[in-house]
Write a protein that holds these residues in place. Sequence first.
Motif, mmCIF file in Angstrom:
data_model
loop_
_atom_site.group_PDB
_atom_site.id
_atom_site.type_symbol
_atom_site.label_atom_id
_atom_site.label_comp_id
_atom_site.label_asym_id
_atom_site.label_seq_id
_atom_site.Cartn_x
_atom_site.Cartn_y
_atom_site.Cartn_z
ATOM 1 N N VAL A 1 50.829 23.879 42.949
ATOM 2 C CA VAL A 1 49.581 24.250 42.287
ATOM 3 C C VAL A 1 49.843 25.598 41.636
ATOM 4 C CG1 VAL A 1 47.168 24.891 42.568
ATOM 5 C CG2 VAL A 1 48.140 23.069 43.980
ATOM 6 N N ARG A 2 49.672 25.690 40.333
ATOM 7 C CA ARG A 2 49.928 26.980 39.686
ATOM 8 C C ARG A 2 49.012 27.175 38.489
ATOM 9 N NH1 ARG A 2 56.054 25.321 38.041
ATOM 10 N NH2 ARG A 2 55.619 23.945 36.273
ATOM 11 N N LEU A 3 48.854 28.435 38.104
ATOM 12 C CA LEU A 3 47.972 28.789 36.999
ATOM 13 C C LEU A 3 48.560 28.334 35.670
ATOM 14 C CD1 LEU A 3 47.166 32.466 38.046
ATOM 15 C CD2 LEU A 3 45.600 30.531 38.176
ATOM 16 N N ASN A 4 47.685 27.833 34.789
ATOM 17 C CA ASN A 4 48.104 27.665 33.405
ATOM 18 C C ASN A 4 47.704 28.926 32.636
ATOM 19 O OD1 ASN A 4 45.336 27.449 32.944
ATOM 20 N ND2 ASN A 4 45.372 25.217 32.837
ATOM 21 N N THR A 5 47.830 28.916 31.313
ATOM 22 C CA THR A 5 47.548 30.129 30.537
ATOM 23 C C THR A 5 46.103 30.581 30.694
ATOM 24 O OG1 THR A 5 49.225 29.501 28.912
ATOM 25 C CG2 THR A 5 47.634 31.180 28.247
ATOM 26 N N ALA A 6 45.165 29.639 30.611
ATOM 27 C CA ALA A 6 43.754 29.985 30.792
ATOM 28 C C ALA A 6 43.499 30.489 32.211
ATOM 29 C CB ALA A 6 42.873 28.772 30.491
ATOM 30 N N GLY A 7 44.131 29.847 33.184
ATOM 31 C CA GLY A 7 43.969 30.261 34.571
ATOM 32 C C GLY A 7 44.469 31.662 34.815
ATOM 33 N N ASP A 8 45.558 32.027 34.148
ATOM 34 C CA ASP A 8 46.100 33.378 34.301
ATOM 35 C C ASP A 8 45.104 34.414 33.791
ATOM 36 O OD1 ASP A 8 48.416 35.002 35.057
ATOM 37 O OD2 ASP A 8 48.529 35.482 32.931
ATOM 38 N N ILE A 9 44.456 34.110 32.662
ATOM 39 C CA ILE A 9 43.442 35.017 32.119
ATOM 40 C C ILE A 9 42.274 35.157 33.093
ATOM 41 C CG2 ILE A 9 41.722 35.299 30.282
ATOM 42 C CD1 ILE A 9 43.732 33.889 28.405
ATOM 43 N N VAL A 10 41.787 34.022 33.593
ATOM 44 C CA VAL A 10 40.649 34.054 34.511
ATOM 45 C C VAL A 10 41.015 34.772 35.808
ATOM 46 C CG1 VAL A 10 39.089 32.624 35.901
ATOM 47 C CG2 VAL A 10 39.610 31.991 33.544
ATOM 48 N N TYR A 11 42.237 34.536 36.296
ATOM 49 C CA TYR A 11 42.664 35.172 37.552
ATOM 50 C C TYR A 11 42.612 36.689 37.453
ATOM 51 C CZ TYR A 11 45.811 36.978 41.113
ATOM 52 O OH TYR A 11 46.358 37.722 42.142
ATOM 53 N N HIS A 12 43.191 37.251 36.393
ATOM 54 C CA HIS A 12 43.249 38.713 36.273
ATOM 55 C C HIS A 12 41.858 39.314 36.107
ATOM 56 C CE1 HIS A 12 47.559 39.206 36.375
ATOM 57 N NE2 HIS A 12 47.690 38.189 35.554
ATOM 58 N N HIS A 13 40.989 38.635 35.356
ATOM 59 C CA HIS A 13 39.625 39.149 35.217
ATOM 60 C C HIS A 13 38.827 38.940 36.503
ATOM 61 C CE1 HIS A 13 40.675 39.271 30.949
ATOM 62 N NE2 HIS A 13 39.628 40.057 30.792
ATOM 63 N N ALA A 14 39.088 37.848 37.196
ATOM 64 C CA ALA A 14 38.393 37.609 38.462
ATOM 65 C C ALA A 14 38.712 38.704 39.471
ATOM 66 C CB ALA A 14 38.780 36.239 39.019
ATOM 67 N N LYS A 15 39.974 39.157 39.493
ATOM 68 C CA LYS A 15 40.363 40.243 40.407
ATOM 69 C C LYS A 15 39.555 41.503 40.110
ATOM 70 C CE LYS A 15 43.701 40.468 42.848
ATOM 71 N NZ LYS A 15 43.898 40.342 44.320
ATOM 72 N N GLU A 16 39.397 41.814 38.830
ATOM 73 C CA GLU A 16 38.631 43.000 38.443
ATOM 74 C C GLU A 16 37.155 42.822 38.790
ATOM 75 O OE1 GLU A 16 39.175 44.664 34.612
ATOM 76 O OE2 GLU A 16 41.327 44.242 34.540
ATOM 77 N N ILE A 17 36.622 41.626 38.542
ATOM 78 C CA ILE A 17 35.209 41.358 38.850
ATOM 79 C C ILE A 17 34.943 41.517 40.341
ATOM 80 C CG2 ILE A 17 33.456 39.532 38.955
ATOM 81 C CD1 ILE A 17 34.682 38.494 36.281
ATOM 82 N N MET A 18 35.818 40.965 41.188
ATOM 83 C CA MET A 18 35.622 41.058 42.631
ATOM 84 C C MET A 18 35.759 42.495 43.119
ATOM 85 S SD MET A 18 34.702 38.075 43.312
ATOM 86 C CE MET A 18 34.463 38.397 45.061
ATOM 87 N N ALA A 19 36.662 43.253 42.482
ATOM 88 C CA ALA A 19 36.800 44.667 42.849
ATOM 89 C C ALA A 19 35.525 45.429 42.507
ATOM 90 C CB ALA A 19 37.991 45.276 42.125
ATOM 91 N N LEU A 20 34.950 45.150 41.338
ATOM 92 C CA LEU A 20 33.694 45.802 40.946
ATOM 93 C C LEU A 20 32.543 45.358 41.853
ATOM 94 C CD1 LEU A 20 33.973 45.569 37.065
ATOM 95 C CD2 LEU A 20 33.952 47.661 38.426
ATOM 96 N N TYR A 21 32.534 44.078 42.223
ATOM 97 C CA TYR A 21 31.498 43.565 43.119
ATOM 98 C C TYR A 21 31.564 44.298 44.466
ATOM 99 C CZ TYR A 21 28.652 40.274 45.786
ATOM 100 O OH TYR A 21 27.681 39.714 46.587
ATOM 101 N N GLY A 22 32.781 44.456 44.983
ATOM 102 C CA GLY A 22 32.939 45.173 46.247
ATOM 103 C C GLY A 22 32.501 46.617 46.147
#
Length: 307
Positions: A54-75
């Motif tokens: 199971v691995r990220l495609n190009t769109a998944g890579d974009i979402v992953y990096h932004h998701a990390k930032e979103i969760m950090a801001l949420y915390g």
Amino acid sequence: MDTQLQIFITVAEKQSFSRAAEIHHMTQPAVSQYIRSLEEEIGVRLLERTNKYVRLNTAGDIVYHHAKEIMALYGKMQHLVDDLTNKASGALSIGASYTFGEYVLPHILAELKARYPAIIPTVTIGNTSTIAQLVARHKLDVGVVEGQFQESKLIAEELAEDTMVVVCSPSSPLAEFRKETESIDMKRLENETWIIREAGSGTREAIDTVFAQHGLSPASVMHFSSTQPIKESVEAGLGISLLSYWSIQKELKHGELCVLNVKGLPYVRTFSAVTGTPFQTKALEVFIDLLWESKLLAPFGGNTDGI
């Protein structure tokens, strides 16, 4: 959405639906449903799935990096709300450039832990540009850096001045120009081997500035990615360097390095605390207060009497 993102992050990092299910204490079909729902909301597949991986495609890579930032801001948001009623506690991610991080920060962290044991600090040491980028991307709560950086959105507060001096081995012929003796012109050091930091570090920026101010173009240069091997190399007689007075106190005390009395030096630079938002958790607030209170910073405000 936050649950979907957290599960997506786990699947991406573990590259496994079953491992994500174990970590989040749910069934594998439930994890799959969260991922499908996220993909439907975004409108594109995010993961490549086979029986083997199971691995990220190009769109998944974009979402992953932004998701990390979103969760950090949420915390961070949650900590800020909690801080309205609670004492300083929780995680605090601190970044520092090498000089500050290796020679000053440990003492400040010891005081932090003594006063606020509920704060859990994590530390990242890197060059100035790296730390500034991590703060700007909300990967770090605060950074302490020297010199200039490209991240214009950061909030910077000047903390202290640091003096930088030219050092050599006690066995070097240059040692006759120690601080207490006659001075030497910077131009006379042009043919020496200079041992310096890598591009992107605050120390390297300071060295480049000093070279430009004195019209110096060294004939021989060696690069290292941290201060410790530079000190060892200078002590061994491989060359000379421009280093922070903070970083050489032990070597001066034990007679392992000499400070040269160079005309136009020491060079003075500024250390700053940088943050990515005006909103501070109590943990961050008390850490910054400790930086301002620290007695370690006071003696160095351009004062070279002890050099």
